[in-house]
Enzyme design. Structure first.
Site, PDB file in Angstrom:
ATOM      1  N   HIS A 110      37.859  38.994  52.266  1.00  0.00           N
ATOM      2  CA  HIS A 110      37.751  39.990  53.340  1.00  0.00           C
ATOM      3  C   HIS A 110      39.025  39.901  54.206  1.00  0.00           C
ATOM      4  CE1 HIS A 110      35.809  42.710  56.093  1.00  0.00           C
ATOM      5  NE2 HIS A 110      36.284  41.956  57.077  1.00  0.00           N
ATOM      6  N   GLU A 148      23.029  37.858  50.669  1.00  0.00           N
ATOM      7  CA  GLU A 148      22.403  39.184  50.725  1.00  0.00           C
ATOM      8  C   GLU A 148      22.923  40.037  51.881  1.00  0.00           C
ATOM      9  OE1 GLU A 148      20.868  36.381  50.003  1.00  0.00           O
ATOM     10  OE2 GLU A 148      19.789  36.714  48.124  1.00  0.00           O
ATOM     11  N   ASP A 151      29.230  40.320  54.449  1.00  0.00           N
ATOM     12  CA  ASP A 151      30.218  39.364  54.971  1.00  0.00           C
ATOM     13  C   ASP A 151      29.575  38.215  55.750  1.00  0.00           C
ATOM     14  OD1 ASP A 151      32.216  41.065  53.942  1.00  0.00           O
ATOM     15  OD2 ASP A 151      32.340  42.192  55.806  1.00  0.00           O
TER      16      ASP A 151
HETATM   17  C1  GRF Z   1      41.964  43.674  50.206  1.00  0.00           C
HETATM   18  O1  GRF Z   1      42.451  43.850  51.500  1.00  0.00           O
HETATM   19  C2  GRF Z   1      40.663  42.913  50.221  1.00  0.00           C
HETATM   20  O2  GRF Z   1      40.597  41.953  51.218  1.00  0.00           O
HETATM   21  C3  GRF Z   1      39.685  44.008  50.514  1.00  0.00           C
HETATM   22  O3  GRF Z   1      40.144  45.106  49.778  1.00  0.00           O
HETATM   23  C4  GRF Z   1      41.557  45.007  49.591  1.00  0.00           C
HETATM   24  C5  GRF Z   1      41.823  45.077  48.123  1.00  0.00           C
HETATM   25  O4  GRF Z   1      43.189  45.057  47.827  1.00  0.00           O
HETATM   26  N1  GRF Z   1      38.334  43.569  50.252  1.00  0.00           N
HETATM   27  P1  GRF Z   1      43.686  44.932  46.328  1.00  0.00           P
HETATM   28  O5  GRF Z   1      42.922  45.971  45.520  1.00  0.00           O
HETATM   29  O6  GRF Z   1      43.405  43.540  45.851  1.00  0.00           O
HETATM   30  O7  GRF Z   1      45.145  45.230  46.366  1.00  0.00           O
END
Ligand code: GRF
Length: 199
Positions: A110, A148, A151
Site C-alpha cells: 500500500h 478480511e 488495509d
Molecule cells: C502501487 O502504488 C501499489 O502500492 C498500489 O498500486 C500501485 C501499483 O503500481 N497498491 P504498479 O502496478 O506496481 O506499478
C-alpha cells in the site's frame, strides 16, 4: 524455494521490482510461478510473458456473476498452490473464503504509511492526493498481511519518504514507488523465504 503468485491490475512496476531482485540475486530462493490480472491489457501480464512467467488474465466481465469470477480465481490460485500470494496493485478485493484459505499467505503493498491514508477509497493516485491535501511532510509505503478488512492486516514492513514542497500527486507517487515500494516488497518476500511465514 518459495513459490509466489503475483496479482496485479496495471503497470506492474512492483512485479518488475520483484523480477529484478530475483535476477540480481538480492532475492534468492524465490520463483514467480504465476502472474494474474483482472485486466487483460495490464502491462504486468506483458512483463510476466517477457520473463517467461505464466500470465493469466481473468476478467470479472467474462463471468455472469461475481461469485463465478471468484470461484475461478480461487481455482486458478489453488491449482498453482503458491506459498505466498503477493497483491501488487491488484484492484479487486478478495472474498473472505479466499483470504481464509490462504490465511497468513497473502500480502499487499500500500502506498502510504498505514494507518494513514488507507482503507476504503484510498488506492492509486488518490492516496497521494489525500496526503498532499493533508499537508503531511512524510509519507511512504507499507507491506502488510491481507485480512478480511481493507488495509487492516498486520504490518510487515514500512519505509518513509519525504514529501517535497513542490510535489504533485504524480511526482509523489513516482518517488514513493522508487524510494519505498520497489525496495520493501522484495524485502518482505525475503522474510518468508527465511521464516516460511511470519505471523
Ligand atoms: C502501487 O502504488 C501499489 O502500492 C498500489 O498500486 C500501485 C501499483 O503500481 N497498491 P504498479 O502496478 O506496481 O506499478
Amino acid at each position: 524455494m518459495l513459490r509466489i503468485a503475483v496479482l496485479a491490475s496495471g503497470n506492474g512496476s512492483n512485479l518488475g521490482a520483484i523480477i529484478d531482485a530475483i535476477k540480481n540475486k538480492s532475492l534468492e530462493n524465490v520463483s514467480i510461478d504465476l502472474v494474474l490480472s483482472n485486466n487483460k491489457t495490464a502491462y504486468a501480464l506483458e512483463r510476466a510473458r517477457n520473463n517467461n512467467i505464466k500470465a493469466v488474465a481473468l476478467s470479472p466481465k467474462d463471468f455472469s456473476t461475481r461469485d463465478d469470477f471468484y470461484e475461478e480465481l480461487f481455482s486458478v490460485l489453488k491449482d498453482n498452490s503458491p506459498d505466498l500470494i503477493v497483491l501488487a496493485g491488484f484492484l479487486v478485493s478478495l472474498p473472505e473464503f479466499i483470504i481464509k484459505y490462504f490465511k497468513n499467505r497473502i500480502i499487499n503493498i500500500h502506498p502510504s504509511l498505514i494507518p494513514s491514508f488507507c482503507g476504503k477509497g484510498f488506492y492509486g493516485i488518490n492516496v497521494h492526493k489525500k496526503a498532499l491535501e493533508r499537508g503531511v511532510k512524510i509519507t511512504g509505503a507499507t507491506v502488510h498481511f491481507v485480512d478480511e478488512g481493507i488495509d487492516t492486516g498486520k504490518i510487515i514492513i514500512q519505509k518513509a519518504v519525504d514529501v517535497l514542497e513542490d510535489d504533485t500527486p504524480e511526482s509523489l507517487q513516482k518517488r514513493v514507488l522508487k524510494e519505498a515500494e520497489w525496495i520493501i516488497l522484495p524485502k518482505a518476500i525475503a522474510y518468508f523465504v527465511k521464516d516460511g511465514h511470519r505471523e
